[in-house]
Scaffold this active site. Structure first.
Site, PDB file in Angstrom:
ATOM      1  N   SER A  61       0.386  -1.150   0.448  1.00  0.00           N
ATOM      2  CA  SER A  61      -0.046  -0.483   0.067  1.00  0.00           C
ATOM      3  C   SER A  61       1.153   1.331  -0.329  1.00  0.00           C
ATOM      4  CB  SER A  61      -1.019   0.170   1.418  1.00  0.00           C
ATOM      5  OG  SER A  61      -2.039   0.632   1.004  1.00  0.00           O
ATOM      6  N   HIS A  75      -6.803  -4.948  -1.462  1.00  0.00           N
ATOM      7  CA  HIS A  75      -6.174  -4.861  -1.274  1.00  0.00           C
ATOM      8  C   HIS A  75      -5.020  -5.561  -0.184  1.00  0.00           C
ATOM      9  CE1 HIS A  75      -3.921  -1.359  -1.216  1.00  0.00           C
ATOM     10  NE2 HIS A  75      -3.938  -1.316   0.646  1.00  0.00           N
ATOM     11  N   ASP A 109      -9.228  -4.477  -6.237  1.00  0.00           N
ATOM     12  CA  ASP A 109      -7.961  -3.533  -5.264  1.00  0.00           C
ATOM     13  C   ASP A 109      -9.915  -2.637  -5.505  1.00  0.00           C
ATOM     14  OD1 ASP A 109      -6.492  -2.081  -3.390  1.00  0.00           O
ATOM     15  OD2 ASP A 109      -4.598  -2.520  -3.653  1.00  0.00           O
TER      16      ASP A 109
END
Length: 611
Positions: free
Chosen positions: A464, A581, A549
């Site tokens: 991320s 994600h 995602d």
């Protein structure tokens, strides 16, 4: 040099034997998650009996979470392939009468209150009417009837009920300013109570036991957040309960049955506690005495608050679950979470501090491989995601996997990491790829200067925002890293802000304040977007991405891969169509970390065969 067993990758990343234990309200049944066809499903057994009933049979993806609605029913959440559009399903404790309650196309369900005292109802949020905001509904679990109890005018970001289950607090945002709204009853209109800019906060935790005022965390007039009481007639702070000079405090516990505050917890380098109640403190100290050196946490209890699920954990173990019956003072071990991982084979996670080039104290953790001297070690730098969260002490399978392969692992709470006060957090604003990245680079240099890290054998890996930091590290400090692994990371600040989920849109102005504005800061964004500066990358790169995602769109990874391919550079690119994600499905975790193992061994070349 001591020989250390090379633990198979899959032992670090396989599903736990059992996890997520919970007690029914009457304390007569225990539930937990355990694998079924490689997916985590809910199981139930009656206390004192051995027979276990698996009550769900999900095979596409792990169940995301669950809770007991009453003594007879369990409600659970799941999504579709990682799209984070969660929906509720209710099922009896024997696995019968399963019914989907809130599955709608492109709609996400939030649980606002499980309404412990109203077993037939829950309060949920749905973004069905408007994808950008969540209205509040009362849901009947028996009939499936959904009744809106508060329509979101477009700016409410959160809701809070009182101890009687009445929806009485709403938190609004225009992206920059936050307003706390209050009402005495559900029949009344919400009225503004307190307005702050987003850099300041007075965040409600729960009502006082007379349902009049609010316990809250607040940094109004202070750098570090404290636990306070807010007056619901004027929004003023009427009492400060607790503050800490070094870190924010945000966790306050209470007894619903006895209507007393029980304790406060906060994180310095590890979790610490301050007790406000003799009974809670006595129980904790007794459990610590029985369970030894590991940390102890109470995870669940029955409504009568005399039966408890207790968990132990440490930096070197996921620990175990226990059942504690306070009435009989009996403590029963339920399960060791990952018995295949031996504590003595795991690395210690030790706190470190270093000073950034502009004088900030950066706190972090260093895990060193067993059996090796802390001299010229290959290093994996692991910046956390968020970025507005923090790394904490505890068991991390990624860290342990890397340490077992002979790497030192550095985790750092760069500026912007939460928990260290408002000034430290604000120091990150508009600093993606700049001072935030410097904090990471300075940590690497610190370990090189200390003689711990080999400057020729440094890798960077993160997910991320940590994936963005990986790409930024390879792009803006290309001589610092031998290779990098980007896991669902941002590569282009322009497109990242254009493709956020619709329910993030009300926060877009705040994102502009914190990340930067693509129009007003066009030159900076161009310079700090790795996909637009990919010609600077020299080190090998592995990228992993979930196709569904909703936070970091697949296009973020596609862009950096294409930019490098256009230069004739081949990038290892792993895409999973059934992930969002991060990889939650066990087989995808195995594939990713096995690929990471090969990749790091190839480019750090530190004698893996000697382990």
């Amino acid at each position: 040099m001591t020989s250390i067993r090379k633990i198979p990758v899959r032992e670090f990343f396989r599903n736990p034997e059992k996890s997520g234990f919970d007690l029914s309200p009457n304390g007569q049944y225990i539930s937990y998650m355990a694998p079924y066809q490689d997916r985590m499903n809910i199981h139930v057994r009656k206390m004192g009996q051995e027979d276990v009933k698996r009550i769900t049979s999900v095979t596409e993806r792990d169940i995301s979470g669950y809770f007991w609605a009453d003594d007879h029913r369990i409600v659970y959440l799941r999504d579709n392939g990682g799209d984070e559009n969660y929906y509720l399903t209710v099922v009896d404790k024997d696995g019968q009468n399963e019914r989907v309650l809130t599955q709608f196309d492109n709609v996400r369900t939030q649980v606002i209150d499980d309404l412990e005292d109203f077993p037939d109802e829950v309060i949920i949020g749905l973004n069905q009417r408007n994808p950008q905001v969540f209205d509040a509904y009362r849901l009947n679990l028996s009939t499936g009837e959904i009744h809106m109890i508060a329509e979101n005018p477009g700016n409410i970001m959160g809701w809070l009920t009182d101890h009687d289950g009445a929806l009485r607090i709403a938190v609004t945002s225009d992206g920059v300013n936050t307003t706390l709204l209050h009402r005495e009853t559900e029949e009344q209109e919400f009225q503004p109570l307190l307005t702050t800019n987003f850099k300041e906060s007075a965040s409600p935790l729960f009502f006082t036991f007379d349902n009049k005022n609010l316990f809250a965390t607040s940094n109004l007039g202070r750098d570090k957040s404290a636990i306070v009481i807010l007056d619901t007639t004027n929004g003023e702070e009427v009492e400060k309960i607790f503050e800490h000079p070094e870190v924010d405090v945000s966790n306050l516990s209470y007894s619903k049955k006895r209507k007393v505050l029980t304790g406060i917890s906060y994180t310095t380098w590890k979790r610490e506690r301050t007790f406000l109640d003799d009974e809670a403190e006595k129980r904790y100290l007794w459990l610590k005495d029985q369970l030894g050196e590991d940390e102890v946490a109470i995870m669940s209890h029955n409504k009568n608050e005399d039966k408890f699920i207790v968990r132990t954990y440490s930096d070197r173990s996921l620990g175990a679950y226990y059942f504690y019956d306070q009435a009989t003072n009996q403590l029963e071990k339920l399960v060791e979470i990952s018995p295949w991982l031996k504590k003595e084979e795991m690395a210690e996670m030790k706190p470190i501090t270093y000073t950034s080039r502009d004088g900030l104290i950066i706190h972090g953790y260093l895990s060193l491989p067993l059996g090796k001297k802390a001299e010229k070690l290959p290093l994996v730098v692991n910046p956390h995601g968020g970025p507005w969260v923090r790394d904490s002490w505890g068991f991390n399978p990624e860290v342990q996997f890397l340490a077992n392969r002979g790497y030192a692992v550095l985790q750092m709470n760069y500026r912007g990491s939460t928990g260290y006060g408002r000034v430290f957090w604000e120091a990150s604003f508009k600093q993606w790829g700049l001072k935030m990245q410097d904090d990471i680079s300075d940590g690497v240099q610190y370990l090189i200067d200390q003689g711990i890290a080999d400057p020729q054998k440094v890798a960077i890996y993160g997910g991320s925002y940590g994936g963005y930091a990986t790409l930024a590290g390879l792009t803006f400090t290309p001589d610092l890293y031998a290779c990098g692994v980007d896991y669902v990371g941002v590569s282009n600040l322009f497109t990242f802000l254009q493709t956020i989920p619709p329910y993030w849109k009300p926060m877009l102005e705040m994102m502009y304040e914190m990340v930067g504005h693509p129009e007003h800061m066009k030159d900076q964004f161009e310079q700090t977007s790795p996909a637009l500066q990919a010609h600077k990358i020299k080190a090998p790169l592995l990228i992993a991405q979930g196709a569904k995602d909703p936070r970091v769109n697949k296009a973020e990874s596609d862009q950096i891969v294409q930019a490098l391919k256009d230069r004739g550079i081949d990038v290892d690119y792993l895409v999973k169509d059934n992930e969002g994600h991060g990889f939650h499905n066990e087989e995808n975790r195995f594939e990713f970390y096995e690929e990471m193992e090969r990749f790091l061994a190839k480019y750090l070349d530190h004698g893996l065969s000697q382990l």
